[in-house]
Design an enzyme around this catalytic site. Structure first.
Site, PDB file in Angstrom:
ATOM      1  N   CYS A 135      12.954  -2.701   9.535  1.00 18.52           N
ATOM      2  CA  CYS A 135      12.660  -1.721   8.659  1.00 18.52           C
ATOM      3  C   CYS A 135      14.213  -0.874   8.467  1.00 18.52           C
ATOM      4  O   CYS A 135      15.207  -1.292   9.109  1.00 18.52           O
ATOM      5  CB  CYS A 135      11.966   0.068   8.754  1.00 18.52           C
ATOM      6  SG  CYS A 135      11.520   0.907   9.992  1.00 18.52           S
TER       7      CYS A 135
ATOM      8  N   ARG B  13       8.163   2.813   9.957  1.00 18.79           N
ATOM      9  CA  ARG B  13       7.196   1.619   9.926  1.00 18.79           C
ATOM     10  C   ARG B  13       7.504   0.367  10.810  1.00 18.79           C
ATOM     11  O   ARG B  13       6.101  -0.187  10.856  1.00 18.79           O
ATOM     12  CB  ARG B  13       8.364   1.475   8.041  1.00 18.79           C
ATOM     13  CG  ARG B  13       7.880   1.729   7.216  1.00 18.79           C
ATOM     14  CD  ARG B  13       8.775   1.598   6.269  1.00 18.79           C
ATOM     15  NE  ARG B  13      10.345   1.687   6.040  1.00 18.79           N
ATOM     16  CZ  ARG B  13      10.730   1.185   5.435  1.00 18.79           C
ATOM     17  NH1 ARG B  13      10.488   0.555   3.845  1.00 18.79           N
ATOM     18  NH2 ARG B  13      12.213   1.616   5.536  1.00 18.79           N
TER      19      ARG B  13
ATOM     20  N   ASP C 272       9.146   4.219   3.008  1.00 15.12           N
ATOM     21  CA  ASP C 272       9.069   4.826   4.094  1.00 15.12           C
ATOM     22  C   ASP C 272       8.491   6.221   3.778  1.00 15.12           C
ATOM     23  O   ASP C 272       8.903   7.012   3.350  1.00 15.12           O
ATOM     24  CB  ASP C 272      10.850   4.907   3.660  1.00 15.12           C
ATOM     25  CG  ASP C 272      11.547   4.836   4.873  1.00 15.12           C
ATOM     26  OD1 ASP C 272      10.787   5.725   5.803  1.00 15.12           O
ATOM     27  OD2 ASP C 272      12.794   5.187   4.825  1.00 15.12           O
TER      28      ASP C 272
END
Length: 145
Positions: A7, A13, A117
């Site tokens: 990520c 994440r 996100d």
């Protein structure tokens, strides 16, 4: 098999994907190596975001030992599959690819969508966890074939 989750900052994440996948792989008795990285270097060496730790802990997944790292070109050699969480991560990782073999290893974590996100939206950690967990179950089934 060696799998890398990617990520942006490697604190929300990808640590969740790393932790969930590692947890499931261990439950299945699979000898797979799971890791995570970010395309940015702002958080290198830090633990995952406290909110990621909290939601993972809620489901019995410990991500507290993880430390953020920045994606490096040699990761293409170390991992069989590189799963990225969104289009920007995909673009950034692909920009470091040196060959067709490198390119072939990179995939979107969700084939038809992105993993949002949750960093700026406290309420998104639970839905993101659920989304990632569901996909990790699917990936294990797909990759075992």
């Amino acid at each position: 098999m060696k799998i890398l989750m990617v990520c942006l900052g490697n604190i929300c994440r990808s640590p969740l994907a790393h932790g969930i996948m590692q947890h499931l792989v261990e439950q299945e008795g699979l000898d797979w190596e799971i890791d995570s990285a970010g395309t940015g270097d702002w958080h290198v060496g830090q633990q995952p975001d406290r909110r990621s730790i909290a939601v993972a802990t809620k489901y019995g997944v410990d991500i507290t030992k993880q430390r953020a790292q920045c994606f490096q070109p040699d990761f293409f050699e170390r991992y069989d599959y590189i799963y990225v969480m969104d289009n920007n991560n995909f673009r950034d990782v692909m920009a470091l690819a040196r060959s067709e073999e490198d390119i072939a290893k990179v995939r979107m974590f969700l084939s038809q969508d992105i993993v949002p996100d949750p960093y700026l939206d406290e309420g998104q950690f639970e839905p993101v966890y659920q989304m990632i967990e569901k996909r990790c179950h699917e990936l294990i089934r797909e990759l075992r074939k």
